[in-house]
Design an enzyme around this catalytic site. Structure first.
Site, short mmCIF file in Angstrom:
data_model
loop_
_atom_site.label_atom_id
_atom_site.label_comp_id
_atom_site.label_asym_id
_atom_site.label_seq_id
_atom_site.Cartn_x
_atom_site.Cartn_y
_atom_site.Cartn_z
N HIS A 50 0.88 -1.19 0.00
CA HIS A 50 0.00 0.00 0.00
C HIS A 50 0.91 1.24 0.00
O HIS A 50 1.78 1.37 -0.86
CB HIS A 50 -0.93 -0.11 1.22
CG HIS A 50 -2.07 0.84 1.27
ND1 HIS A 50 -2.45 1.65 0.23
CD2 HIS A 50 -2.95 1.14 2.29
CE1 HIS A 50 -3.50 2.38 0.59
NE2 HIS A 50 -3.82 2.09 1.83
N HIS A 103 -1.81 -2.59 -9.64
CA HIS A 103 -2.83 -2.00 -8.75
C HIS A 103 -4.05 -2.91 -8.75
O HIS A 103 -4.39 -3.47 -9.79
CB HIS A 103 -3.23 -0.59 -9.23
CG HIS A 103 -3.93 0.19 -8.18
ND1 HIS A 103 -5.28 0.09 -7.97
CD2 HIS A 103 -3.45 1.06 -7.27
CE1 HIS A 103 -5.60 0.88 -6.96
NE2 HIS A 103 -4.52 1.47 -6.51
N ASP A 142 2.86 5.47 -6.73
CA ASP A 142 4.07 5.48 -5.92
C ASP A 142 5.36 5.37 -6.73
O ASP A 142 6.45 5.50 -6.18
CB ASP A 142 4.03 4.34 -4.89
CG ASP A 142 2.99 4.61 -3.83
OD1 ASP A 142 2.85 5.78 -3.44
OD2 ASP A 142 2.30 3.66 -3.41
#
Ligand code: CMC
Length: 430
Positions: free
Chosen positions: A268, A309, A366
């Site tokens: 995460h 994802h 990210d």
């Protein structure tokens, strides 16, 4: 919205059936409402990882993972990134509408006048070893806020809920900067209320007693944009954690502290820290091929961090914005980071590799954010803390929505028990 359609489910073995209504939202696929399934048929559903399960109705954020669309309260993320700022976006998430001038200045005033940490929280920091991970300090400090503000913790009172939202959004940068300063042994800084939200945070992070700090507007703009992009993402693991904890009636600080710990994991929000560590390990564009090979090897636990994802099976729209911004920020700040070349090569190699193409594994939010944080002088261990500052507005918006929804129940999943069958305690064992 209409809930008119019905799915008929007949269980031949049990000779029981259930008529399950289809629930429609404003956008997205219809959902089968299984709330009466167990009562009607004696069966639970099984969905590890919740890939096919909607846990709630929500009016805050919408994602179309196949089309790469992200909307906050209906507004496309690309438009908010271009035209809004983090505080305005936080207001939008909390209230459902963009603020007018007067509403914005009142919200900004409230946030600005709750930025101080309780002075005793400083003593709390002293209990941590200097090299503690800042996410550990952040989670503990936010949980401790319920000890400082226990008089305003009536979760059924809208005024208390609003105050908690303001306090959390206001204090998170102060606490986050304190986590960093404590780790490097610098004196903690008080928030300067003549500065705007992001500038104030940068000031608390980087100002030292020995010389004045020149705040760089490029850095402030970049950080504000990153905060907008990270502000909410519907029912992700940390937000679902906040809601699950919130469903017990736990106070907002306890609920958000739980969200922070959920965010910390590398699958995460911890991925931004993991990406930078991985880029460092790869070290050079020449080693990218080996890294991609390892990521595809099912006997190797190595994964490409910042790729893939659960919901996006297309480009993460946030990654697109961040990628462009990364080039711009590094350029404008005059930073020449060799890790950018490694990242670009890695992205290029993965995007044309069958393994990643077939599984629809694209760079996520990210992948490039760490390179920007690094260019702004933010240490790697603080990357997930940055994510937490931004996500606080989403978490608290969900927590409030949950408490405003009549008939909310405690979250309580079921299980398939695979342990030992009933057995007797052996006679003569003791
Ligand atoms: N590198 C290599 N293979 C991968 C990766 C990756 N990063 N991600 C998924 N896969 C493979 C996985 O092995 C599986 O292969 P197979 O079908 O052969 O078994 C397939 O792709 C599907 O993966 P999954 O683990 O079932 O997908 P998931 O939806 O459960 O997990 C994820 C999503 C984000 C946890 C995962 O893609 C991952 O671990 N990515 C790396 C960590 C990361 O970047 N996380 C940040 C997510 S975005 C920000 C946020 O959520 O905070």
């Amino acid at each position: 919205m209409s809930d008119a359609k019905i799915v008929n489910l007949v269980d031949e073995s049990n000779k029981r059936s259930s008529q399950l209504p289809l629930v429609s939202g404003t956008l997205g696929p219809d959902c089968i409402d299984i709330a009466t399934l167990y009562k009607d048929t004696g069966h639970f559903t099984y969905d590890p990882g919740y890939g096919s399960t909607a846990s709630t109705k929500s009016a805050i954020t919408y994602i179309d993972g196949d089309a790469g669309i992200l909307l906050y309260r209906g507004y496309p993320i690309e438009q908010l990134a271009e035209k809004s700022n983090f505080l305005e976006t936080s207001y939008l998430l909390l209230n459902g509408e963009l603020p007018n001038k007067q509403q914005f200045s009142s919200f900004e005033h409230d946030i600005t006048h709750h930025t101080m940490m309780h002075e005793s929280l400083k003593d709390f920091f002293k209990g941590f070893h200097h090299d503690a991970h800042p996410m550990a300090i952040l989670a503990a400090s936010v949980a401790s806020l319920s000890a400082f503000y226990h008089d305003d913790l009536n979760v059924d009172d809208p005024a208390d809920r609003k105050l908690a939202a303001v306090r959390l959004i206001a204090k998170m940068p102060t606490i986050a900067a304190a986590c960093f300063r404590y780790s490097v042994g610098w004196p903690l800084r008080y928030p300067r209320n003549n500065l705007e939200y992001v500038e104030r945070f940068l000031h608390m992070m980087f100002e030292v007693p020995s010389e004045p700090l020149e705040l760089n507007p490029v850095a402030a703009k970049a950080l504000d944009l990153l905060f907008i992009l990270h502000a909410d993402h519907e029912q992700n693991a940390s937000t679902s954690t906040v809601r699950l904890v919130g469903s017990t009636g736990a106070n907002p600080y306890a609920s958000i502290a739980a969200g922070i710990t959920a965010l910390w994991g590398p699958a995460h929000g911890g991925a931004n820290e993991a990406v930078l560590k991985q880029l460092n390990e790869i070290g050079s564009p020449d080693n990218v091929e080996t890294a991609v090979k390892r990521a595809k090897d099912k006997n190797d636990s190595f994964r490409l961090m910042g790729f893939g994802h659960r919901v996006y099976k297309n480009f993460d729209p946030r990654a697109k914005i961040i990628r462009e911004m990364c080039h711009k920020v590094l350029n404008e700040l005059g930073v020449n980071d060799p890790l950018l070349d490694v990242a670009l090569k890695l992205e290029e190699a993965a995007l044309k590799d069958d393994y990643f193409v077939e599984r629809k594994l694209y760079p996520n939010v990210d992948f490039y954010s760490g390179l920007i944080y690094k260019a702004l002088g933010i240490p790697t261990e603080m990357f997930t803390v940055m994510f937490a500052i931004a996500r606080t507005s989403g978490w608290i918006a969900h927590w409030i929505e949950q408490h405003e929804t009549p008939g909310s129940r405690i979250g309580r999943p079921r299980q398939i028990y695979i342990g030992a069958d009933t057995r007797d305690y052996p006679s003569g064992k003791r």
